[in-house]
Design an enzyme around this catalytic site. Structure first.
Site, PDB file in Angstrom:
ATOM      1  CG  ASP A   9     -35.529 -19.354  14.360  1.00 39.15           C
ATOM      2  OD1 ASP A   9     -36.022 -19.214  13.326  1.00 39.15           O
ATOM      3  OD2 ASP A   9     -35.902 -20.185  15.105  1.00 39.15           O
ATOM      4  CG  ASP A  11     -41.757 -20.615  13.546  1.00 42.30           C
ATOM      5  OD1 ASP A  11     -42.939 -20.213  13.818  1.00 42.30           O
ATOM      6  OD2 ASP A  11     -41.654 -20.606  12.073  1.00 42.30           O
ATOM      7  CD1 TRP A  21     -40.941 -24.333  12.472  1.00 38.73           C
ATOM      8  CD2 TRP A  21     -42.194 -26.166  11.636  1.00 38.73           C
ATOM      9  NE1 TRP A  21     -40.082 -25.382  12.565  1.00 38.73           N
ATOM     10  CE2 TRP A  21     -40.802 -26.468  12.093  1.00 38.73           C
ATOM     11  CE3 TRP A  21     -42.934 -27.045  11.177  1.00 38.73           C
ATOM     12  CZ2 TRP A  21     -40.296 -28.002  11.914  1.00 38.73           C
ATOM     13  CZ3 TRP A  21     -42.574 -28.469  10.994  1.00 38.73           C
ATOM     14  CH2 TRP A  21     -41.283 -28.671  11.418  1.00 38.73           C
ATOM     15  CB  SER A  67     -37.757 -16.014  10.099  1.00 39.87           C
ATOM     16  OG  SER A  67     -38.919 -16.993   9.855  1.00 39.87           O
TER      17      SER A  67
HETATM   18 MG    MG Z   1     -36.772 -22.138  14.501  1.00 38.90          MG
END
Ligand code: MG
Length: 152
Positions: A9, A11, A21, A67
């Site tokens: 991922d 963020d 984010w 993401s």
């Molecule tokens: Mg995240």
């Protein structure tokens, strides 16, 4: 089963976009020392062990990003600014359930879900991707060597 593909991922796994984010930041971005600032002065930081981790993994595994950010353009720019783009073989960056991201990664790489490992800070993503048979590891705030070595 040895893993062939390591997926991250962005963020709160690779970076902290100023406590939010990256799709909540305000470009344009600029580099200030080792950090990136957005136009409102929010500091976007890459977690301290990320580059060492990517360096270690590169060559031994295929590497990917999954993401669900709504601003893939901003995410890609941050990856460039942090100079981590070149580590990744595959980028799946778009909104929606990460089940779609992983189905696509399987389609592209032909790597089985059981040969993938995934790191993410959100339990909903970890739960959904686990259901596919991917080993999915919850990180609290940023990937670390300790988490990685305990999980691989
Ligand atoms: Mg995240």
């Amino acid at each position: 089963m040895p893993f062939k593909l390591v997926v991250f991922d962005l963020d709160f796994t690779i970076w902290n976009a100023g406590g939010t984010w990256c799709d909540h930041t305000t470009p344009p971005y600029r580099r200030v020392n080792n950090h990136i600032c957005d136009s409102q002065g929010s500091v976007i930081s890459i977690y301290p062990e990320v580059k060492e981790i990517l360096n270690q993994l590169q060559g031994n595994y295929e590497l990917a990003v999954a993401s669900r950010t709504h601003r893939s353009d901003w995410a890609l720019e941050l990856m460039q600014l942090f100079r981590i783009m070149d580590f990744f073989d595959h980028l799946e960056i778009y909104p929606g359930s990460k089940v779609a991201h992983f189905r696509r990664l399987h389609h592209i790489t032909r790597i089985e879900f059981s040969e993938m490992i995934f790191f993410d800070d959100e339990i909903r993503n970890v739960d959904e991707v686990s259901e596919l048979g991917v080993k999915s590891v919850l990180v609290r705030e940023g990937i670390t060597n300790e988490i990685l070595n305990r999980s691989l």
